[in-house]
Design an enzyme around this catalytic site. Structure first.
Site, short mmCIF file in Angstrom:
data_model
loop_
_atom_site.label_atom_id
_atom_site.label_comp_id
_atom_site.label_asym_id
_atom_site.label_seq_id
_atom_site.Cartn_x
_atom_site.Cartn_y
_atom_site.Cartn_z
N ASP A 118 0.82 -1.22 0.00
CA ASP A 118 0.00 0.00 0.00
C ASP A 118 0.85 1.27 0.00
O ASP A 118 0.67 2.17 -0.82
CB ASP A 118 -0.82 0.05 1.31
CG ASP A 118 -2.23 -0.49 1.17
OD1 ASP A 118 -2.83 -0.29 0.10
OD2 ASP A 118 -2.73 -1.09 2.14
N THR A 156 -7.47 -5.84 0.14
CA THR A 156 -6.29 -6.31 0.89
C THR A 156 -6.46 -7.76 1.37
O THR A 156 -5.48 -8.49 1.45
CB THR A 156 -6.00 -5.38 2.09
OG1 THR A 156 -7.18 -5.30 2.89
CG2 THR A 156 -5.64 -4.00 1.60
#
Ligand code: AMP
Ligand code: MG
Length: 328
Positions: A46, A127
């Site tokens: 990320d 995620t």
């Protein structure tokens, strides 16, 4: 219109696909030793993607604002993470130092709204899928005057059209009025992506989240029954749901809130929404309103998401209302 922006969005997403793949491959390779619940690999991916894209956008379009999911907080909290992010970012931009990485991340704090231009980024959407070694997406969009005008959606594990499971990845890009285009991550000419033309709702495939915490699966099953749908739901993480709809492998994407107070985040839908609309489909909230990207970091005025091939939109919204009215 927005030709330079579209090309840059596509190439930034392609670069991010390569970066996240390296991290995910390590996760998969080390899955035995990975402590359950350890989110550090996804944090690494990320932060790296947001720093690289934030920095490259600032260089190319210095006047544009940036709205993204992460900030430098998790770097400050963990020197080990800061070190890892620094190393990975510098494989892409060798001269970038730690202060510049933090600054690039924090450019993403823009509040959004109706004025001017801002880029919207979800550096790693899905995620949970990323950590399972399955689907995830890198989603980048340009909002101009409160409207999404460009979107690029990188799906590093998406298989070839018509297939399911993991494959070698596709990138979708769209600009308002110019259609949606799909190209393999590995390279090759983009080809137009089009939603399907199914008009009989019983033949529809409905896609939804893998994660039951992100959508009301049982209500969605009730809606599918009202539509006469016979196929099992196509469960896939991230904005890859928009991607499979855009290339005609599902006709409907349902995201009914588990909690009616939940408001969707703009980065979870901006790129996906234009990819659907330019592929010929429609996206709205549950109350039939178009998604309003001018209200800040969330889609503050509507609940849920309904995306379809367009032909089925009204019918699906009616089924949603009927099913919600029938809830105790
Ligand atoms: P998906 O992969 O489609 O299940 O969705 C992933 C996204 O769900 C993440 O990017 C989150 O921002 C978002 N999310 C987190 N919590 C919720 C929730 N309670 N309802 C809907 N979406 C959520
Ligand atoms: Mg997300």
């Amino acid at each position: 219109m927005y030709e330079a922006e579209t090309e840059i969005a596509r190439s930034l997403v392609a670069e991010a696909c390569a970066l996240t793949r390296r991290v995910q491959n390590e996760v998969v390779a080390n899955s035995d030793s990975l402590i359950k619940g350890d989110r550090s690999p996804v944090t690494l991916a990320d932060l790296t993607v947001q720093a690289v894209i934030g920095s490259r956008l600032a260089g190319r379009f210095p006047g544009d604002a940036f709205l993204a999911e992460e900030d430098s907080g998790s770097l400050n909290a963990s020197p080990v993470m800061a070190e890892k992010v620094g190393s990975l970012v510098r494989t892409a931009i060798p001269e970038m130092n730690d202060l510049e990485i933090a600054a690039a991340l924090d450019r993403g704090n823009h509040p959004g709204g109706p004025e001017g231009r801002h880029w919207v980024l979800d550096p790693v959407d899905g995620t949970k899928g990323f950590l399972r070694g399955q689907q995830y997406a890198i989603a980048l969009a340009l909002v101009d005057g409160g409207r999404v005008v460009v979107g690029a959606l990188g799906c590093p594990n998406l298989p070839a059209p018509g297939e399911r499971g993991n494959g070698s990845g596709w990138i979708f890009h769209a600009a308002r009025g110019s259609g949606t285009w799909a190209s393999p991550v590995a390279g090759g000419e983009p080809a137009p992506a089009k939603v399907d033309a199914i008009a009989d709702s019983s033949r529809a495939i409905v896609c939804e989240s893998v994660e039951a915490a992100h959508a009301a699966h049982s209500i969605q099953a009730g809606i599918a029954r009202r539509l006469g749908v016979t196929a099992e739901p196509y469960r896939i993480d991230s904005q890859c749901k928009y991607a499979v709809l855009a290339r005609g492998e599902a006709s409907v994407y349902l995201r009914l809130p588990r909690d009616s107070a939940y408001r969707e985040k703009v980065w979870d839908h901006a790129a996906g929404a234009i990819v659907i609309e330019e592929a010929g489909g429609r996206v709205s909230d549950l109350d039939r309103e178009a998604l309003d990207f001018s209200k800040g970091r969330r889609l503050a005025t509507g609940r849920g998401i309904v995306a379809t091939n367009g032909i089925l939109h009204q019918r699906v919204l009616d089924a949603c209302r009927e099913e919600l009215n029938a809830q105790p």
